[in-house]
Scaffold this motif. Structure first.
Motif, short mmCIF file in Angstrom:
data_model
loop_
_atom_site.label_atom_id
_atom_site.label_comp_id
_atom_site.label_asym_id
_atom_site.label_seq_id
_atom_site.Cartn_x
_atom_site.Cartn_y
_atom_site.Cartn_z
N ALA A 1 -11.63 -2.38 -0.33
CA ALA A 1 -10.80 -1.78 0.75
C ALA A 1 -11.61 -2.41 2.08
O ALA A 1 -10.44 -2.52 3.61
CB ALA A 1 -11.27 -0.41 1.35
N LEU B 1 0.61 4.03 -3.37
CA LEU B 1 -0.21 5.23 -2.84
C LEU B 1 1.14 6.21 -2.94
O LEU B 1 0.58 7.24 -3.48
CB LEU B 1 -0.27 5.15 -1.51
N ALA C 1 -13.64 4.97 0.33
CA ALA C 1 -13.19 3.58 0.29
C ALA C 1 -14.12 2.54 -0.03
O ALA C 1 -15.83 2.28 0.58
CB ALA C 1 -13.32 2.85 1.84
N ALA D 1 -4.27 0.99 2.65
CA ALA D 1 -4.18 2.06 2.21
C ALA D 1 -4.88 3.07 2.96
O ALA D 1 -4.68 3.91 2.67
CB ALA D 1 -4.58 1.50 0.51
N ALA E 1 0.35 -1.01 -0.25
CA ALA E 1 0.23 -0.10 0.16
C ALA E 1 0.74 0.98 -0.19
O ALA E 1 0.69 2.27 -1.12
CB ALA E 1 -0.77 -0.26 1.24
N GLY F 1 -6.05 -2.71 1.27
CA GLY F 1 -7.37 -1.86 1.03
C GLY F 1 -7.59 -1.43 2.56
O GLY F 1 -6.96 0.02 2.91
N VAL G 1 -10.64 10.37 2.04
CA VAL G 1 -10.68 8.66 1.61
C VAL G 1 -11.83 8.62 1.24
O VAL G 1 -12.64 8.26 2.34
CB VAL G 1 -9.60 8.16 2.47
N LEU H 1 -6.66 3.92 -6.13
CA LEU H 1 -6.19 2.62 -6.07
C LEU H 1 -6.92 0.52 -6.46
O LEU H 1 -7.80 1.02 -5.43
CB LEU H 1 -5.58 2.43 -4.30
N ILE I 1 -10.07 4.64 -2.55
CA ILE I 1 -9.79 2.54 -2.61
C ILE I 1 -10.57 1.67 -2.93
O ILE I 1 -11.42 1.78 -1.90
CB ILE I 1 -8.74 2.76 -1.11
#
Length: 311
Positions: free
Chosen positions: A144, A127, A165, A152, A123, A149, A163, A199, A141
């Motif tokens: 996740a 990233l 997810a 990250a 991760a 996940g 973020v 990601l 992400i």
């Protein structure tokens, strides 16, 4: 010694010869070893280990040094270490090239340490080293709730990113949200954009929506294709948005390259672990003898966090 071996597309436990440390190698008595997607792919015959790597299972482990080969300078017998390895981590004993070994913070128990190295190394490299995620940027992400996940999400939040997810299992969204992300159904991520960094841990099902959800000059980082590897891309849209499409794996890299990843992880992430800002959620642990059941459990959807074997 006992180790996870692969026969007929399945993981099982067999007896193999004890490894012997060579130049700048540590022999580690394994106390915990995480499962990862690469292990499952190797068990099914779809991911051969790099040349010279052990054919037995396990890409990450934690344990105590029981012997050191000539040239070792940093660690000695009795030290607690963890590492990403190219294979052989799911065993009673494992060889670790000393440049890959990291000290285990006192705050990590064996289970957490065994499930930490591979997912956080993957991760962090994806990233920051590859995709260049920066403070204030928006990150998505995918997948996740899995080990990478979860890692990250925490790393992106700690870096000051906003973020989002995607989590397919609604029962897991609350736990992911507690890590600092906005947890949503994968079907809703385009409307939640645009994102500076996506990601990709799932694969084909998220395309071509990834391009729609990406901001201009955004980056898509592909490190997982478990749900499918082949997609159709609109190259004109890549051009209009000035997209950077990136992809990577850790396992085939040279020792020097993998040592650089380990060094970055130790410098930038272990202090967050020691400060209590990073955790390693454990979905379930299994004894080494129950490795076949552990692999079956890992392959099933719906869990949150790591599956860890305890030799």
């Amino acid at each position: 010694m006992r180790a996870v071996v692969f026969e007929g597309g399945q993981a099982t436990v067999g007896e193999v010869a004890d490894p012997q440390p060579g130049h700048r190698q540590l022999l580690v008595a394994v106390r915990a070893a995480g499962l990862n997607g690469a292990d499952l792919a190797q068990a099914k015959g779809g991911y051969a280990p790099p040349p010279g790597a052990p054919a037995t299972g396990g890409l990450e482990m934690a344990g105590e040094v029981v012997a050191a080969g000539d040239g070792c300078q940093r660690f000695s017998v009795g030290d607690r270490v963890m590492a990403v390895v190219q294979g052989g981590g799911q065993a009673e004993l494992c060889l670790v090239d000393e440049p890959l070994a990291m000290p285990i913070p006192e705050s990590l128990d064996w289970e957490s340490a065994g499930g930490f190295p591979e997912v956080f190394a993957t991760a962090h490299d994806a990233l920051f080293t590859q995709a260049g995620l920066a403070m204030g940027e928006r990150a998505c992400i995918h997948g996740a709730a899995g080990g990478v996940g979860v890692a990250a999400v925490q790393l992106a939040v700690a870096a000051g990113a906003e973020v989002t997810a995607t989590v397919r299992n609604p029962d897991s969204r609350g736990a992911v949200a507690e890590l600092g992300a906005i947890a949503i159904d994968p079907a809703d991520f385009v409307d939640a954009g645009p994102f500076d960094v996506i990601l990709e841990l799932v694969g084909a099902p998220n395309w071509p929506a990834n391009l729609k959800a990406l901001a201009t000059e955004g980056r898509i980082m592909v490190i997982g294709v478990g749900a499918g590897a082949e997609v159709s891309l609109n190259l004109a849209l890549l051009m209009v948005k000035r997209v950077r499409l990136l992809a990577s794996t850790l396992r085939p890299r040279s020792l020097e390259q993998r040592a650089t990843v380990a060094g970055r992880l130790e410098r930038h992430v272990l202090p967050l672990v020691e400060a209590g800002q990073i955790q390693v959620p454990i979905a379930r642990t299994f004894p080494l003898a129950a490795a076949p059941a552990a692999y079956d459990y890992f392959a099933a959807p719906g869990k949150l966090g790591k599956v860890v074997l305890l030799p």
